[in-house]
Design an enzyme around this catalytic site. Sequence first.
Site, PDB file in Angstrom:
ATOM      1  CB  CYS A  70      -4.772  -6.709  -2.986  1.00 21.80           C
ATOM      2  SG  CYS A  70      -5.483  -8.192  -2.268  1.00 21.80           S
ATOM      3  CB  CYS A 180      -8.368  -5.872   4.189  1.00 26.11           C
ATOM      4  SG  CYS A 180      -9.364  -6.356   2.760  1.00 26.11           S
TER       5      CYS A 180
HETATM    6  N1  DGL Z   1      -8.555  -6.161  -0.732  1.00 24.21           N
HETATM    7  C1  DGL Z   1      -7.831  -7.261  -0.280  1.00 24.21           C
HETATM    8  C2  DGL Z   1      -6.764  -6.962   0.758  1.00 24.21           C
HETATM    9  O1  DGL Z   1      -6.294  -5.849   0.845  1.00 24.21           O
HETATM   10  C3  DGL Z   1      -8.388  -8.655  -0.183  1.00 24.21           C
HETATM   11  C4  DGL Z   1      -9.835  -8.925  -0.085  1.00 24.21           C
HETATM   12  C5  DGL Z   1     -10.167 -10.353  -0.466  1.00 24.21           C
HETATM   13  O2  DGL Z   1     -10.262 -10.590  -1.659  1.00 24.21           O
HETATM   14  O3  DGL Z   1     -10.315 -11.212   0.432  1.00 24.21           O
HETATM   15  O4  DGL Z   1      -6.345  -7.838   1.459  1.00 24.21           O
END
Ligand code: DGL
Length: 261
Positions: A70, A180
């Site tokens: 993430c 993301c």
């Molecule tokens: N999947 C996440 C990222 O790579 C974040 C998504 C979220 O929870 O806002 O930033």
Amino acid sequence: MRIAFFDSGIGGLTVLHQAMKLLPGEQFVFLADEDHVPYGVKPREEVLGYVLDIADFLVKKNVKAIVIACNTATSVGIEELHRRYSLPIFGMEPAVAKALDRDPDHRVLVIATNITCKGKMLQDQIARVDKKGLVDTLPMPKLVEFAEAMNFNGPEVKAYIEKQFAPYDFSQYSTLVLGCTHFNYFKDTLREILPANVHMTDACDIVLSRLASTLEEKGLLEQLPKVEPEYYYTDRPVTDPKELARLQAYLDRLEQVDKIK
Ligand code: DGL
């Protein structure tokens, strides 16, 4: 011992999906913080609290390495996790340097969460590698909600992407950086909307090759029997067949869009 991956939600499956191909002899834990998704629109201190709780939980599971799958959680918490733990911990980072290496003369648009776009991790990377001022950042938080709802190409998804992209003259751009991990699910929809000169990239391969080489250096690579990953929603093991089928449907979706660039 297993390798742990975690994310605010199902975005991190995009990294796990590649890891299962790259490291077929390893076994995995995957934790989606479904009680607290989305992270990207919350205050940083709140997200840091979730990240520290998850890391404590995973370290107690005796995993041999942690991948913060993430960008948002990495931006908020990787330095603190490195201070607290001695096991190898890896984070995501938007692939800005990779995009500019591939094409140093055209613009790059990084799409990510609000936290990632404003955060020091991305801003420092841009300051380091973007000497010609070619990189723009664009928060697209609604894609996280759409991904969690398994809506990858509905009319509202396309309308949202088109509206967000409207101010950009894509003839000036070579790359869209998926900053993301929730955004990889939209590669076909993004491909339909973007002109052919714009290619999509992310840092998944970079992060996983760091993971593989560190495990190799430390003599921690294994050839274990293939088993399904151990899944958690926040701190609860996922055992309900309906939820396991949900996770599998996301992995199937990733397989379907895997080759789209
Ligand atoms: N999947 C996440 C990222 O790579 C974040 C998504 C979220 O929870 O806002 O930033």
